[in-house]
Design an enzyme around this catalytic site. Structure first.
Site, PDB file in Angstrom:
ATOM      1  CB  CYS A  32      53.635  -5.013  25.935  1.00 21.03           C
ATOM      2  SG  CYS A  32      53.528  -2.479  27.123  1.00 21.03           S
ATOM      3  CG  HIS A  39      51.530  -4.741  22.469  1.00 19.47           C
ATOM      4  ND1 HIS A  39      50.733  -4.375  22.946  1.00 19.47           N
ATOM      5  CD2 HIS A  39      52.783  -3.996  22.360  1.00 19.47           C
ATOM      6  CE1 HIS A  39      51.456  -3.451  23.398  1.00 19.47           C
ATOM      7  NE2 HIS A  39      52.711  -2.747  23.256  1.00 19.47           N
ATOM      8  CG  ASN A  54      51.619  -0.254  24.967  1.00 25.97           C
ATOM      9  OD1 ASN A  54      51.123  -1.284  25.079  1.00 25.97           O
ATOM     10  ND2 ASN A  54      52.496   0.218  24.348  1.00 25.97           N
TER      11      ASN A  54
HETATM   12  C1  LIG Z   1      58.090   7.019  21.090  1.00 24.52           C
HETATM   13  C2  LIG Z   1      58.252   6.725  19.319  1.00 24.52           C
HETATM   14  C3  LIG Z   1      56.982   7.320  19.593  1.00 24.52           C
HETATM   15  C4  LIG Z   1      58.743   8.251  19.454  1.00 24.52           C
HETATM   16  O1  LIG Z   1      58.904   8.617  18.241  1.00 24.52           O
HETATM   17  P1  LIG Z   1      60.661   9.018  16.997  1.00 24.52           P
HETATM   18  O2  LIG Z   1      59.792   8.552  15.836  1.00 24.52           O
HETATM   19  O3  LIG Z   1      61.295   7.661  17.542  1.00 24.52           O
HETATM   20  O4  LIG Z   1      60.448   9.821  17.848  1.00 24.52           O
HETATM   21  P2  LIG Z   1      61.765  10.795  18.961  1.00 24.52           P
HETATM   22  O5  LIG Z   1      62.188   9.658  19.544  1.00 24.52           O
HETATM   23  O6  LIG Z   1      62.918  10.878  17.657  1.00 24.52           O
HETATM   24  O7  LIG Z   1      62.025  11.839  18.984  1.00 24.52           O
HETATM   25  C5  LIG Z   1      61.758  13.106  17.890  1.00 24.52           C
HETATM   26  C6  LIG Z   1      61.746  14.480  18.782  1.00 24.52           C
HETATM   27  O8  LIG Z   1      60.273  15.027  19.344  1.00 24.52           O
HETATM   28  C7  LIG Z   1      59.876  14.797  20.753  1.00 24.52           C
HETATM   29  N1  LIG Z   1      59.010  14.057  21.059  1.00 24.52           N
HETATM   30  C8  LIG Z   1      58.875  12.857  22.488  1.00 24.52           C
HETATM   31  N2  LIG Z   1      57.758  13.507  22.194  1.00 24.52           N
HETATM   32  C9  LIG Z   1      56.852  13.818  22.197  1.00 24.52           C
HETATM   33  C10 LIG Z   1      55.501  14.368  21.899  1.00 24.52           C
HETATM   34  N3  LIG Z   1      54.661  13.650  22.048  1.00 24.52           N
HETATM   35  N4  LIG Z   1      55.168  15.209  21.089  1.00 24.52           N
HETATM   36  C11 LIG Z   1      55.832  16.564  20.329  1.00 24.52           C
HETATM   37  N5  LIG Z   1      57.579  15.806  20.244  1.00 24.52           N
HETATM   38  C12 LIG Z   1      57.828  14.815  20.923  1.00 24.52           C
HETATM   39  C13 LIG Z   1      61.641  14.737  21.159  1.00 24.52           C
HETATM   40  O9  LIG Z   1      61.917  15.640  22.256  1.00 24.52           O
HETATM   41  C14 LIG Z   1      62.672  14.677  20.072  1.00 24.52           C
HETATM   42  O10 LIG Z   1      62.352  15.779  20.288  1.00 24.52           O
HETATM   43  P3  LIG Z   1      64.367  16.223  19.952  1.00 24.52           P
HETATM   44  O11 LIG Z   1      64.972  16.194  18.062  1.00 24.52           O
HETATM   45  O12 LIG Z   1      64.164  16.993  20.212  1.00 24.52           O
HETATM   46  O13 LIG Z   1      64.894  15.046  21.003  1.00 24.52           O
HETATM   47  C15 LIG Z   1      58.781   5.268  18.908  1.00 24.52           C
HETATM   48  O14 LIG Z   1      59.709   5.660  19.501  1.00 24.52           O
HETATM   49  C16 LIG Z   1      57.964   4.515  19.778  1.00 24.52           C
HETATM   50  O15 LIG Z   1      56.897   4.558  19.268  1.00 24.52           O
HETATM   51  N6  LIG Z   1      58.909   3.521  20.179  1.00 24.52           N
HETATM   52  C17 LIG Z   1      58.520   2.230  20.461  1.00 24.52           C
HETATM   53  C18 LIG Z   1      57.946   2.616  21.700  1.00 24.52           C
HETATM   54  C19 LIG Z   1      56.860   1.565  22.382  1.00 24.52           C
HETATM   55  O16 LIG Z   1      56.376   0.904  21.511  1.00 24.52           O
HETATM   56  N7  LIG Z   1      57.016   1.524  23.250  1.00 24.52           N
HETATM   57  C20 LIG Z   1      56.134   0.240  24.137  1.00 24.52           C
HETATM   58  C21 LIG Z   1      56.867  -1.003  23.866  1.00 24.52           C
HETATM   59  S1  LIG Z   1      56.013  -2.496  24.874  1.00 24.52           S
END
Ligand SMILES: CC(C)(COP(=O)(O)OP(=O)(O)OC[C@H]1O[C@@H](n2cnc3c(N)ncnc32)[C@H](O)[C@@H]1OP(=O)(O)O)[C@@H](O)C(=O)NCCC(=O)NCCS
Length: 323
Positions: free
Chosen positions: A114, A250, A280
């Site tokens: 990325c 990004h 993304n």
């Molecule tokens: C992935 C992301 C959106 C998740 O958001 P978050 O607030 O951290 O959410 P969590 O990982 O704590 O997940 C919370 C809950 O939602 C659930 N969940 C994950 N994806 C889900 C979806 N698409 N729909 C519904 N629930 C979802 C998880 O399983 C978790 O459930 P649990 O608590 O029962 O285990 C976030 O962590 C993020 O954006 N991270 C950076 C990712 C990124 O930008 N990567 C690329 C960089 S180049």
């Protein structure tokens, strides 16, 4: 005499198929509301069967050339940022070179996931400043839909496909920050973090593999490292957040974009945001946002622009340029 790599044109291409969040509700346990509130994403584009990264890259390159009023004959080098090249080799860049009918110069891919476009811009700048090329076509193009595990709701809703391109040309500048062109770059990587964001396939496995991510961990690194690298790049030329007209970040997650802008003390009305429409798109996200930002009338000649990105590796960095 200072040589500056100045943006002469910008363009992008998005595949036709638009997938709204609601489409995922039919196949995995998720909701439009969850995706919007956690990531800011509302829709993304996915390629059609048979459509490849070099197809998207070629369309974006043609748009940037048209915007600059140039043809492929005017280009000395192509630097293409991607982690989803059509084949293991040759590079997607040489495929684009052939498609554009360009038989001179040279072309190569840059793989920094990325952060790829920031690394590509920095490389293109070095080629121009060192006199190895006068005009460089810098592309970010990806088909991340090909890396998705469609049963993993934590990743498959976040990514999209697309391509963007800019044309850089060497010009003589005054050496001050009033010059148009790239003013500073700041690049980093730390391979110790491989396991929080990677694809579990490649030549060592004989498969393409799927993207695997520890979202929370990546999030934590992102907000911290992005603001740090943007500040470091600005510091190199004696500028600060107050001088910035546009952050073009990004586009991974609106909460990361907001968190970084806050740390840089730049208000959100000076941030180009496209994540709602593109998701993304990895290395394509910054050139896509630059192109859309120009189309919207946000980014204008003379504006001070900061781009910043982080991705698998981890690899991260920032570029400061005057548009
Ligand atoms: C992935 C992301 C959106 C998740 O958001 P978050 O607030 O951290 O959410 P969590 O990982 O704590 O997940 C919370 C809950 O939602 C659930 N969940 C994950 N994806 C889900 C979806 N698409 N729909 C519904 N629930 C979802 C998880 O399983 C978790 O459930 P649990 O608590 O029962 O285990 C976030 O962590 C993020 O954006 N991270 C950076 C990712 C990124 O930008 N990567 C690329 C960089 S180049």
């Amino acid at each position: 005499m200072t040589i500056r790599a100045v943006v002469k044109g910008v363009g992008h291409y998005l595949p036709e198929r638009i997938v709204p969040n609601s489409e995922f509700e039919q196949t995995i346990e998720t909701s439009d509301e969850w995706i919007r509130t956690r990531s800011g994403i509302e829709r993304r584009h996915f390629v059609a069967e048979g459509q490849t990264t070099s197809d998207l890259a070629t369309r974006a390159a043609e748009a940037a050339l048209a915007h600059a009023g140039l043809t492929a004959d005017d280009i000395d080098a192509i630097v293409l940022a991607t982690s989803t090249a059509d084949l293991t080799f040759p590079s997607a860049a040489t495929m684009v070179q052939a498609r554009l009918g360009m038989t001179r110069g040279f072309a190569f891919d840059v793989q920094a996931v990325c952060a790829g476009f920031v690394f590509a811009l920095s490389n293109a700048n070095a080629l121009i400043v060192s006199g190895q090329a006068k005009r460089v076509l810098v592309i970010g193009a990806e088909t991340f839909s090909r890396l998705m595990d469609w049963t993993d709701r934590g990743t498959c809703v976040l990514f999209g496909d697309g391509a963007g391109a800019v044309i850089l040309e060497g010009e003589t500048g005054s050496g001050t920050t009033d010059d148009r062109g790239i003013l500073a770059t700041d690049l980093h990587s730390d391979g110790r973090h491989k396991d929080i964001l990677y694809v579990d396939g490649g030549v060592s496995t004989g498969t393409t593999g799927h993207l695997r991510m520890q979202g929370k961990e990546v999030f934590r690194h992102a907000v911290e490292k992005l603001a740090e690298t943007a500040h470091a790049a600005l510091d190199k030329v004696g500028l600060s957040g107050a001088d910035v007209d546009w952050i073009v970040p990004h586009q991974a997650n609106i909460r990361i974009i907001e968190g970084t802008a806050k740390r840089m003390q730049v208000p959100m009305d000076r941030v180009v945001v496209t994540v709602q429409d593109h998701g993304n798109t990895s290395a394509a996200s910054i050139p896509l946002a630059l192109s859309v930002g120009v189309q919207r009338g946000q980014i204008k000649p003379g504006d001070l622009v900061v781009t910043e990105a982080i991705g698998g590796g981890l690899a991260w960095g920032a570029v400061v340029l005057r548009w």
